[in-house]
Design a protein around this motif. Structure first.
Motif, PDB file in Angstrom:
ATOM      1  N   GLY A 119      15.397 -68.060 -30.613  1.00  0.00           N
ATOM      2  CA  GLY A 119      13.951 -67.968 -30.471  1.00  0.00           C
ATOM      3  C   GLY A 119      13.267 -67.775 -31.804  1.00  0.00           C
ATOM      4  N   PHE A 120      13.918 -67.041 -32.703  1.00  0.00           N
ATOM      5  CA  PHE A 120      13.395 -66.836 -34.054  1.00  0.00           C
ATOM      6  C   PHE A 120      13.215 -68.178 -34.757  1.00  0.00           C
ATOM      7  CE2 PHE A 120      13.781 -66.252 -38.567  1.00  0.00           C
ATOM      8  CZ  PHE A 120      13.169 -65.039 -38.854  1.00  0.00           C
ATOM      9  N   SER A 121      14.260 -69.004 -34.719  1.00  0.00           N
ATOM     10  CA  SER A 121      14.232 -70.280 -35.439  1.00  0.00           C
ATOM     11  C   SER A 121      13.313 -71.290 -34.769  1.00  0.00           C
ATOM     12  CB  SER A 121      15.648 -70.844 -35.545  1.00  0.00           C
ATOM     13  OG  SER A 121      16.502 -69.949 -36.227  1.00  0.00           O
ATOM     14  N   ILE A 122      13.293 -71.308 -33.444  1.00  0.00           N
ATOM     15  CA  ILE A 122      12.415 -72.243 -32.739  1.00  0.00           C
ATOM     16  C   ILE A 122      10.954 -71.874 -32.971  1.00  0.00           C
ATOM     17  CG2 ILE A 122      11.709 -73.063 -30.460  1.00  0.00           C
ATOM     18  CD1 ILE A 122      14.606 -72.865 -29.592  1.00  0.00           C
ATOM     19  N   SER A 123      10.655 -70.597 -32.963  1.00  0.00           N
ATOM     20  CA  SER A 123       9.291 -70.166 -33.243  1.00  0.00           C
ATOM     21  C   SER A 123       8.880 -70.574 -34.653  1.00  0.00           C
ATOM     22  CB  SER A 123       9.170 -68.645 -33.070  1.00  0.00           C
ATOM     23  OG  SER A 123       7.844 -68.216 -33.283  1.00  0.00           O
ATOM     24  N   ALA A 124       9.834 -70.459 -35.594  1.00  0.00           N
ATOM     25  CA  ALA A 124       9.539 -70.825 -36.978  1.00  0.00           C
ATOM     26  C   ALA A 124       9.350 -72.323 -37.138  1.00  0.00           C
ATOM     27  CB  ALA A 124      10.665 -70.334 -37.891  1.00  0.00           C
ATOM     28  N   PHE A 134       5.089 -65.273 -29.316  1.00  0.00           N
ATOM     29  CA  PHE A 134       4.170 -66.412 -29.257  1.00  0.00           C
ATOM     30  C   PHE A 134       4.734 -67.553 -28.404  1.00  0.00           C
ATOM     31  CE2 PHE A 134       2.566 -64.511 -33.260  1.00  0.00           C
ATOM     32  CZ  PHE A 134       1.236 -64.394 -32.912  1.00  0.00           C
ATOM     33  N   LEU A 135       6.032 -67.774 -28.477  1.00  0.00           N
ATOM     34  CA  LEU A 135       6.638 -68.874 -27.730  1.00  0.00           C
ATOM     35  C   LEU A 135       6.541 -68.626 -26.234  1.00  0.00           C
ATOM     36  CD1 LEU A 135       9.885 -69.843 -29.664  1.00  0.00           C
ATOM     37  CD2 LEU A 135       8.008 -71.361 -29.084  1.00  0.00           C
ATOM     38  N   SER A 136       6.151 -69.640 -25.504  1.00  0.00           N
ATOM     39  CA  SER A 136       6.018 -69.524 -24.051  1.00  0.00           C
ATOM     40  C   SER A 136       7.259 -70.053 -23.343  1.00  0.00           C
ATOM     41  CB  SER A 136       4.793 -70.317 -23.580  1.00  0.00           C
ATOM     42  OG  SER A 136       5.015 -71.712 -23.763  1.00  0.00           O
ATOM     43  N   ASP A 142      10.974 -76.956 -22.930  1.00  0.00           N
ATOM     44  CA  ASP A 142      10.813 -78.276 -23.546  1.00  0.00           C
ATOM     45  C   ASP A 142      11.772 -78.462 -24.715  1.00  0.00           C
ATOM     46  OD1 ASP A 142       9.345 -80.829 -24.050  1.00  0.00           O
ATOM     47  OD2 ASP A 142       8.776 -79.797 -25.885  1.00  0.00           O
ATOM     48  N   GLN A 143      11.797 -77.469 -25.595  1.00  0.00           N
ATOM     49  CA  GLN A 143      12.689 -77.558 -26.754  1.00  0.00           C
ATOM     50  C   GLN A 143      14.156 -77.520 -26.309  1.00  0.00           C
ATOM     51  OE1 GLN A 143      11.295 -78.143 -29.550  1.00  0.00           O
ATOM     52  NE2 GLN A 143      12.650 -77.611 -31.237  1.00  0.00           N
ATOM     53  N   GLY A 144      14.451 -76.674 -25.340  1.00  0.00           N
ATOM     54  CA  GLY A 144      15.823 -76.568 -24.866  1.00  0.00           C
ATOM     55  C   GLY A 144      16.327 -77.849 -24.232  1.00  0.00           C
ATOM     56  N   ALA A 159      16.350 -66.652 -23.849  1.00  0.00           N
ATOM     57  CA  ALA A 159      15.241 -66.606 -22.890  1.00  0.00           C
ATOM     58  C   ALA A 159      14.393 -65.356 -23.060  1.00  0.00           C
ATOM     59  CB  ALA A 159      15.775 -66.690 -21.468  1.00  0.00           C
ATOM     60  N   ASP A 160      14.503 -64.692 -24.210  1.00  0.00           N
ATOM     61  CA  ASP A 160      13.712 -63.491 -24.494  1.00  0.00           C
ATOM     62  C   ASP A 160      13.843 -62.482 -23.335  1.00  0.00           C
ATOM     63  OD1 ASP A 160      12.955 -64.453 -26.960  1.00  0.00           O
ATOM     64  OD2 ASP A 160      11.200 -65.487 -26.161  1.00  0.00           O
ATOM     65  N   ASN A 161      12.712 -62.001 -22.827  1.00  0.00           N
ATOM     66  CA  ASN A 161      12.765 -60.999 -21.756  1.00  0.00           C
ATOM     67  C   ASN A 161      12.558 -61.613 -20.376  1.00  0.00           C
ATOM     68  OD1 ASN A 161      10.091 -61.634 -21.895  1.00  0.00           O
ATOM     69  ND2 ASN A 161       9.394 -59.627 -22.620  1.00  0.00           N
ATOM     70  N   GLY A 162      12.761 -62.927 -20.278  1.00  0.00           N
ATOM     71  CA  GLY A 162      12.583 -63.599 -18.990  1.00  0.00           C
ATOM     72  C   GLY A 162      11.153 -63.962 -18.706  1.00  0.00           C
ATOM     73  N   TYR A 163      10.241 -63.633 -19.654  1.00  0.00           N
ATOM     74  CA  TYR A 163       8.819 -63.989 -19.577  1.00  0.00           C
ATOM     75  C   TYR A 163       8.110 -63.312 -18.410  1.00  0.00           C
ATOM     76  CZ  TYR A 163      10.817 -67.370 -22.753  1.00  0.00           C
ATOM     77  OH  TYR A 163      11.510 -67.931 -23.781  1.00  0.00           O
ATOM     78  N   GLY A 164       8.482 -62.053 -18.146  1.00  0.00           N
ATOM     79  CA  GLY A 164       7.760 -61.307 -17.121  1.00  0.00           C
ATOM     80  C   GLY A 164       8.662 -60.390 -16.331  1.00  0.00           C
ATOM     81  N   ASN A 165       8.259 -60.145 -15.089  1.00  0.00           N
ATOM     82  CA  ASN A 165       9.022 -59.232 -14.235  1.00  0.00           C
ATOM     83  C   ASN A 165      10.211 -59.950 -13.603  1.00  0.00           C
ATOM     84  OD1 ASN A 165       7.956 -60.828 -12.221  1.00  0.00           O
ATOM     85  ND2 ASN A 165       6.437 -59.314 -11.555  1.00  0.00           N
ATOM     86  N   ALA A 166      10.819 -59.317 -12.607  1.00  0.00           N
ATOM     87  CA  ALA A 166      12.025 -59.882 -11.998  1.00  0.00           C
ATOM     88  C   ALA A 166      11.768 -61.255 -11.380  1.00  0.00           C
ATOM     89  CB  ALA A 166      12.571 -58.918 -10.942  1.00  0.00           C
ATOM     90  N   MET A 167      10.586 -61.451 -10.795  1.00  0.00           N
ATOM     91  CA  MET A 167      10.272 -62.748 -10.199  1.00  0.00           C
ATOM     92  C   MET A 167      10.151 -63.824 -11.281  1.00  0.00           C
ATOM     93  SD  MET A 167      10.403 -62.224  -7.042  1.00  0.00           S
ATOM     94  CE  MET A 167       9.765 -63.795  -6.467  1.00  0.00           C
TER      95      MET A 167
END
Length: 566
Positions: A119-124, A134-136, A142-144, A159-167
């Motif tokens: 995620g560090f490199s893709i964001s860069a 910042f990455l959504s 898309d990048q993956g 996948a960072d923190n999963g982009y939210g809660n458990a759902m």
């Protein structure tokens, strides 16, 4: 359109062994994307090896046939199965982090069995922004997808923190499965997240962190997939080592396939981590360049108990430095030195141009075949490279200001030397001239009143010139402009070809300028062959074939000319 690659070889690069694991021995094939070799994973890895670099047998060009690929030929289930074989096999397995399809292809071509996305490199690379949330989800999917479609090795996605809660985690896992990932890394940070090994990291509660992993396992089961779930905790830096160890054990109990504690601060902490849930594989993160975790060798990591290891910054880091160095050279009026970048032919081969051209022949029409007969061979001194442009500039006072020859293949660089040619379509003039040699293409006066003339001439390698001169077949050197002994009428004892002049104390600076001047005059090869002691005194290793390369000649001409105009 779903197109795929295949390869037919007699001798392929192979990695083979018999292992026991979750799926047992599995026969499978791998055709690297846009490459001229085949990696055969009949079974994955030898138990006596600590890395995936085993003995290789290169496929000779005469024994292989490569077909271009637009996407990976391996299904996602095959990649997941291969990743689980890796996790079940002995030893520790390295996986550099990629950030786009090209870097993933390079990882695969280097022989690694798996890779990670960073995620560090893709964001860069994608946003030019720090890895601070910042990455959504959509951008990572898309990048993956582009990355996983380009390679046949398994890719573990960040996948960072999963982009939210458990759902949200459930949706993320299903999206990563659809994108072709063989594994997914989920962490327990809050939103917005912070980059690993940086300040300001905070984690969700222990209960919520475990629920995220349970949701990921449920999403996997609902999808009918077997994607590998890597559970990461950042609690070591946010809270304490004890909390990080507790969460790792809880993640394993919740169904995680691999556990990972980020930013462990010592070898002793790493050893304590590997004692937690000993049957569950552990992931290490070797943050290059100064992270909190000590950098250990693969052997040391295996002895501690790790199974897979990521190298998150190597590819993006060296790319940044290489681009900075290249831009510094260009801004200084130079081009990057040959050793700092692959030759153009190698770049084309890496990107699949040659494989594309070969497959394109299968679908050539009659018109295409007729046109191809007019194409020249790949000899650098044939076709457009067999011709040069002689550029002559005469001042209003009748004094010759410039008389140089440039290979016709370097049309784009001519305007850097003679700006007045910037609005002239030299390519069309060359096309119209066809095979006519010796004709005058241009003859006009610029705004300053200088007369600019462009002639079309034949280019001969200086090796041919020397051979003709040695055999006596050449004409009078005073008349034959292809002779290494030829001296242009504008050159004489009073001509200043090298700046600065030799004073004694500036020998090395003068010698460098003299080498450039000889290269621009296409005399450097002659001196290198017959006066080797000169180059030995300069402590320069001379490759004779390089000296006649049009790129080298043009570079020497440009550097010499810039001394006079700067």
């Amino acid at each position: 359109m779903n197109c795929y690659s295949s390869a037919v070889t007699n001798n392929s690069t192979s990695y083979s062994a018999t292992i026991g694991g979750r799926y047992g021995g599995v026969s499978g094939g791998c055709v690297p994307h846009l490459r001229h070799e085949c990696l055969s994973f009949s079974s994955s890895f030898q138990s006596k090896s600590h890395s995936i670099f085993h003995s290789k047998t290169r496929t000779s060009k005469s024994q292989r046939k490569t077909i271009i690929s637009c996407s990976s030929s391996s299904s996602n289930s095959d990649k997941v199965k291969l990743l689980r074989e890796i996790l079940d096999s002995p030893g520790v397995h390295q996986g550099p982090a990629c950030f786009d399809a090209l870097s993933a292809n390079l990882v695969q071509s280097a022989g690694f069995p798996l890779c990670f996305t960073s995620g560090f490199s893709i964001s860069a690379s994608r946003l030019g922004l720090p890895d601070t949330g910042f990455l959504s989800y959509g951008e990572m999917i898309d990048q993956g997808s582009l990355i996983t479609q380009s390679v046949n090795i398994p890719v573990i996605g960040d996948a960072d923190n999963g982009y939210g809660n458990a759902m949200n985690v459930k949706r993320t896992v299903k999206g990563y499965i659809s994108a072709g990932f063989a594994g997914i890394i989920l962490e327990d940070q809050v939103s917005p997240k912070a980059c690993g090994h940086t300040q300001g990291r905070k984690v969700v509660s222990r209960e919520e962190a475990v629920m995220r992993i349970k949701a990921a396992v449920d999403a996997r089961n609902e999808s009918g997939s077997d994607i590998v779930i890597v559970a990461r905790t950042d609690a070591r830096q946010a809270l304490s080592l004890d909390e990080a160890l507790y969460r790792s054990r809880a993640f394993a109990d919740a169904g995680a396939d691999v556990v990972f504690i980020d930013a462990l601060a010592s070898k002793q902490e790493m050893e304590a981590f590997c004692q937690v849930s000993p049957l569950v594989p552990k992931m290490a993160n070797m943050l290059e360049g100064g992270g909190k975790t000590p950098i250990l060798t693969p052997l040391e990591l295996e002895d501690i108990g790790y199974k897979i290891v990521a190298y998150p910054l190597s590819l993006i880091g060296v790319s940044i430095r290489a681009m900075q160095d290249a831009l510094t050279a260009i801004k200084g009026g130079r081009i990057p030195p040959p050793g700092s970048m692959p030759p153009f032919e190698e770049i084309k081969d890496i990107l699949g141009f040659n494989a594309y051209y070969e497959e394109e022949k299968r679908y050539a029409t009659t018109t295409d075949q007729l046109l191809s007969k007019r194409d020249s061979s790949r000899d650098p001194f044939s076709g457009i490279w067999s011709r040069t442009l002689r550029i002559k500039i005469t001042g209003r006072d009748g004094i010759e200001k410039l008389d140089l020859r440039i290979p016709a293949g370097f049309l784009d660089g001519i305007t850097n030397i003679v700006p007045a040619l910037g609005g002239v379509n030299l390519k069309k003039l060359l096309d119209d001239a066809t095979e006519e040699i010796g004709g005058k293409l241009l003859d006009f006066n610029d705004r300053m009143g200088d007369r600019i003339q462009v002639f079309l001439e034949v280019l001969r390698s200086s090796a041919t010139m020397v051979q003709r001169a040695a055999s006596g077949s050449a004409t009078d050197p005073q008349l034959d402009q292809t002779s290494p002994f030829y001296v242009h009428p504008s050159d004489g004892p009073s001509s200043v070809c090298v700046l600065p002049k030799l004073t004694g104390s500036n020998y090395h600076l003068w010698a460098r300028s003299m080498t450039r001047a000889l290269g621009g005059k296409m005399k450097l090869e002659f001196f290198a062959r017959n006066l080797r002691f000169i180059f030995q005194s300069l402590n320069v290793a001379v490759e004779l074939d390089v000296l006649v390369n049009p790129c080298v000649v043009l570079n020497a001409i440009t550097l010499c000319f810039m001394q006079f105009v700067s």
